[in-house]
Design an enzyme around this catalytic site. Structure first.
Site, mmCIF file in Angstrom:
data_model
loop_
_atom_site.group_PDB
_atom_site.id
_atom_site.type_symbol
_atom_site.label_atom_id
_atom_site.label_comp_id
_atom_site.label_asym_id
_atom_site.label_seq_id
_atom_site.Cartn_x
_atom_site.Cartn_y
_atom_site.Cartn_z
ATOM 1 N N GLU A 1 61.214 27.131 27.740
ATOM 2 C CA GLU A 1 60.062 26.236 27.729
ATOM 3 C C GLU A 1 60.100 25.430 26.441
ATOM 4 O O GLU A 1 60.586 24.321 26.420
ATOM 5 C CB GLU A 1 58.761 27.042 27.866
ATOM 6 C CG GLU A 1 57.558 26.176 28.196
ATOM 7 C CD GLU A 1 56.383 27.008 28.678
ATOM 8 O OE1 GLU A 1 55.285 26.468 28.750
ATOM 9 O OE2 GLU A 1 56.573 28.204 28.986
ATOM 10 N N GLU B 1 51.055 35.226 22.822
ATOM 11 C CA GLU B 1 50.501 34.308 23.814
ATOM 12 C C GLU B 1 49.301 34.920 24.531
ATOM 13 O O GLU B 1 48.322 34.231 24.813
ATOM 14 C CB GLU B 1 51.576 33.952 24.836
ATOM 15 C CG GLU B 1 51.130 32.992 25.913
ATOM 16 C CD GLU B 1 52.283 32.529 26.785
ATOM 17 O OE1 GLU B 1 52.120 31.514 27.482
ATOM 18 O OE2 GLU B 1 53.361 33.182 26.777
#
Length: 929
Positions: A441, A716
């Protein structure tokens, strides 16, 4: 008195940048003076200032945080500048000379060139030529796509990595400027090329060739000889190409380097059909190796693996000293965590994150070139014998940003959290503010960037970093009718116009202005800021012009814990409430920016629009009795933070937030939108104890849970790793994700109390309003602000509270002493005024260090109340006795005790109720306990 931190556009001695109208800044320190009475700026073409181009004279209008130089710049020219300052106590100082050099001028003589080889081959291009006379100076103007490194006579030029960085290559491509040293005789230029973001494996949708399918470069070497002649060596068809020993590379896969590869064969090059009109002087601050970490341990895992532990989740390269025989293949894999004591990298999803090195038999130091890794652990395969940790270094790479802020408290776990947030910023500020640095990502998610920008500006000087990112944002907006993409640069990722994500266009430049006091960022970004608000208004108008944003998809309170699916990503807060809230917030920012820039008509128009939005919001989301119709923690936080709470609803909103926390047993359940502001709103609205409670929560969900689980960066998810050490999932689970590190902004703004003010941006005027709490006995911090060093500390010692504040030279502070009596606060030199404001005392102060020690008007200890959990009340002998004598004695047993969390909930229960007229007396007894 000393003048330091001389910067141009917040860069130190910038070479070849897009400076626009250059703005200088400086800091004065080591003086007892209070104010700058006058200053003088000198600009010259030579370092001894014998050829002055500009002399401001001794004037009183120079502001140290930002002074635009009123001069016309010539290309390819070095300018020297210095500052003289006179203070109000008669002291004066003169700075050393600083400089900046402008970028290339005129049309490019060079062509874009590309090797005449299959596009998948990794190549370098080179040219040899002869220098026959003495060289006075030499500059190279160069860029390459995807990535490049420049070598002159076999020596790498400069200490930067991953050039030219990552930008919206469809719109602009940055070129760099180098000071070059040549020797007499034959010289060789070589440009080593790699795929990078431009061409290689990158992205969640289109995974290759997002911007182009060929390696290419363009460059001009400008040589100026001592005899007054000059020469340009430009990239053209006379250059040649050869294979690169970087056999393959990519952002996600890593790199293969074959030191034994025969690269003697040469290949022709050809002109590449790339637009020279996109070439632009650089904006990106340098990407460099900033630290070199020695592994803390060599681990032999239960699976028989050899693994290095760096002791820190970091981003960059692995360097090592190699003595391997020719042909030896060394293989390295990178991961963030061990599982069952073994190497693990499944949470990187498809990203391989590997490095293969094939030795040529020479003893050498090895590094990577055109990739980077997010890692703590490295699995080694193929090493002959037992690796020595001293042969390895973790090479920490990030964009160059001066570290500004630091905080320390009495709690070592909180200190580790602060450390983790700063390392999250380092690792995710590699030219673009990314969500994560390790998996497949590594996108410049605009929502993450926006919510962390306040913390980032406290931690480091991010002015230049965000200037470059802002250019990318606006470049992408122009393709989308003003909408802001979900990720910037886009790299073919579809998605835009999500609230909170789009606010990267408004909130980031506004935060940068507040922190550094340079309205140049507002000038650069004003069209972008305005375009985003105009886009939202357009969406509003298309939906009936209600002055609310109630259309389209929005991520909303991303990763909140109150959604319909356990472990899901969508929070429970109505995304259209959030969208309408940010619609108002961004419109107010644009109105303020317009006012600062002298755009009075715009300022009035956007101020009027903002008022219309606020009125519509209140009609839509508040009942006449003052109840907020969306009953979530994040909804309450949004209306408090964004100024959308009408006076008649204020008490109910605060009580609503408290009730949501109580219902959740004083645990947060907020996501990306609510979390950054939650503790701030608690501290600023009479619930400071709860802000500290949330900070210090050691269980899930809480910041210290991950610290206790061994985290060295911010995760996260609140439960990225489960209590048993197992990773909670691999679908979307980064262990280096800075968003929730935004709690550190609360530490600066509320714990220490250091707050920038709009009327004195850049901390020329600021507030220090510390919010101490008994749960931490002391806290101290410093901020090397744009105006100078600010310090704030407090200590609770028995019944006394001691606060120390340092205000830098030529700045003013509004120091707010909590729970104080103005009659007990004595004045001193530098204090202009002392006044009582409610329960606090406001001290207006000039430069200096101020010590305040007093007994607070309320005790700094744990306060019990009917809002306290029953478990807490029963654990304390004094409060237990009060309950037994005044409440529990009325009932034979307490049914549903586990379901009813606080005393108040019990007192409203069907079988344990207490008449409301008795609540206040019981509450008072508990509070006095």
């Amino acid at each position: 008195m000393e003048i330091t931190h001389l910067k141009v556009n917040h860069l130190v001695n910038p070479l070849g940048y897009d400076l626009g109208q250059p703005t200088i800044s400086y800091v004065v320190r080591d003086t007892l003076a209070k104010k700058q009475e006058k200053a003088q700026i000198l600009v010259s073409l030579d370092e001894d200032f014998s050829a002055l181009l500009y002399d401001s004279g001794e004037i009183d209008t120079i502001i140290s945080t930002a002074f635009p130089l009123p001069i016309n710049l010539e290309p390819e020219t070095r300018y020297f500048w210095k500052v003289r300052v006179w203070a109000d106590n008669g002291e004066s100082a003169e700075s050393p000379a600083a400089w900046f050099e402008t970028a290339k001028g005129g049309e490019w003589q060079a062509d874009w060139i590309t090797p005449c080889t299959p596009k998948e081959m990794q190549m370098s291009v080179f040219k040899t030529w002869t220098v026959t006379k003495p060289v006075a100076r030499c500059r190279m103007y160069l860029t390459g796509v995807g990535l490049y490194e420049l070598y002159i006579n076999g020596e790498k030029q400069g200490d930067e990595c991953l050039l030219p960085g990552f930008c919206d290559y469809d719109t602009w491509i940055q070129y760099q400027t180098y000071e070059i040293t040549l020797h007499s005789g034959e010289n060789e230029i070589e440009v080593l090329l790699g795929d990078g973001w431009y061409k290689g494996w990158y992205g969640l949708r289109q995974t290759e060739e997002n911007y182009g399918d060929r390696l290419a470069c363009i460059g001009e070497l400008h040589i100026f000889y001592e005899d007054g002649t000059s020469e340009v060596i430009a990239t053209d068809s006379t250059w040649q190409a050869r294979k690169s020993r970087v056999v393959s590379s990519g952002i996600y896969p890593g790199e293969v380097y074959d030191a034994a590869l025969d690269i003697s064969e040469t290949f022709p090059v050809e002109r590449a059909d790339l637009d020279k009109g996109k070439l632009s002087p650089r904006l990106s601050p340098p990407i460099k190796i900033h630290e070199r970490i020695t592994p803390v341990e060599l681990i032999h895992t239960p699976a028989g693996e050899t693994v290095l532990d760096m002791g820190q989740n970091m981003v960059g390269w692995l360097g090592f000293h190699c003595k391997a025989p020719k042909g030896t293949k060394l293989y390295f894999q990178f991961g963030e965590i061990l599982q069952d004591g073994n190497f693990y990298n499944d949470n990187l999803r498809t990203a391989k994150a590997e490095f293969t090195y094939i030795a040529d038999g020479t003893e050498c130091d090895v590094r990577q070139h055109f990739t980077f890794y997010g890692y703590r652990f490295v699995k080694i395969t193929g090493w002959d014998g037992e690796p020595d940790v001293n042969d390895f270094r973790g090479l920490v790479i990030h964009s160059e940003m001066e570290e500004l802020g630091d905080i320390e408290t009495s709690d070592p776990l909180v200190n580790q959290l602060i450390h983790n947030a700063k390392w999250g910023q380092k690792g995710n500020f590699v030219d673009v503010p990314t969500d994560c640095p390790q998996r497949d990502e590594r996108y410049g998610w605009t929502g993450d960037a926006q919510i962390f920008s306040g913390t980032a500006c406290f931690n480091m000087d991010t002015y230049a970093f965000y200037t470059k990112y802002g250019k990318d944002i606006y470049a992408e907006q122009q393709k989308l009718n003003g909408s802001v993409p979900d990720v910037v640069p886009v790299a073919n990722y579809p998605g835009d116009a999500s609230t909170a994500w789009g606010e990267a266009a408004t909130v980031i430049p506004w935060n940068v202005y507040l922190h550094y006091g340079d309205k140049g960022i507002l000038k650069r970004q004003y069209a972008s800021m305005k375009a985003w608000v105009d886009y939202m208004k357009g969406e509003d108008d298309r939906s009936g012009g209600k002055r609310l944003w109630q259309s389209g998809f929005h991520y909303g309170d991303w990763l909140a814990l109150d959604g319909n699916v356990d472990g899901g990503v969508y929070g429970a807060t109505d995304p259209h409430l959030i969208a309408s809230g940010y619609y108002y917030h961004s419109t107010m920012i644009v109105a303020k920016a317009a006012k600062i820039l002298g755009k009075e008509a715009d300022a009035e128009a956007y101020r009027t629009l903002a008022e219309e939005i606020r009125n519509a919001f209140i009609r839509e989301y508040f009942t006449p009795a003052g109840n907020l119709s969306v009953d979530t923690m994040t909804a309450y936080v949004v209306v408090l933070y964004m100024g959308l709470t009408p006076d008649y609803a204020y008490e109910r909103v605060c009580r609503g937030l408290l009730n949501k926390l109580k219902k959740n047993r004083y645990h947060l359940n907020t996501g990306f939108v609510g979390t950054p502001y939650l503790c701030r709103m608690l501290s600023e609205n009479g619930m400071n104890d709860l802000a500290y409670h949330l900070l210090l929560e050691k269980g899930f969900p809480g910041w210290l849970y991950e610290v206790l689980m061994g985290a060295t960066t911010v995760w996260e998810r609140w439960n990225s790793v489960l209590p048993d050490g197992k990773i909670s999932g691999t679908e979307m689970n980064s262990l280096n994700h800075y968003a929730y590190g935004s709690i550190v902004e609360w530490m600066y703004r509320n714990m220490l109390g250091i707050q920038p003010m709009e009327e004195g941006a850049g901390f020329k005027k600021f507030r220090v309003a510390p919010a101490p709490n008994y749960q931490i006995s002391w806290a101290k911090g410093c901020l090397r602000s744009a105006s100078g060093m600010i310090k704030s500390s407090w200590r609770i010692d028995g019944k006394k509270l001691k606060i120390i504040v340092t205000v830098p030279f030529d700045a003013e502070a509004e120091i707010v002493l909590p729970d104080a009596d103005a009659h007990e606060i004595s004045g001193s030199s530098g204090i202009r005024r002392i006044s009582q404001t409610g329960s606090s005392v406001t001290v207006e102060a000039e430069a200096g260090t101020y010590v305040f020690e007093y007994e607070p008007t309320k005790p700094y200890r744990k306060v019990y109340s009917i809002d306290s959990p029953m478990e807490e009340l029963m654990e304390n002998p004094k409060t237990r006795k009060i309950l037994e004598e005044n409440y529990l004695c009325r009932f034979k047993n307490i049914p549903f005790e586990k379901e009813l969390f606080t005393l108040e909930e019990l007192m409203t229960g069907p079988f344990t109720s207490l008449p409301r007229e008795e609540w206040e007396a019981l509450d008072a007894k508990l509070r006095n306990c």
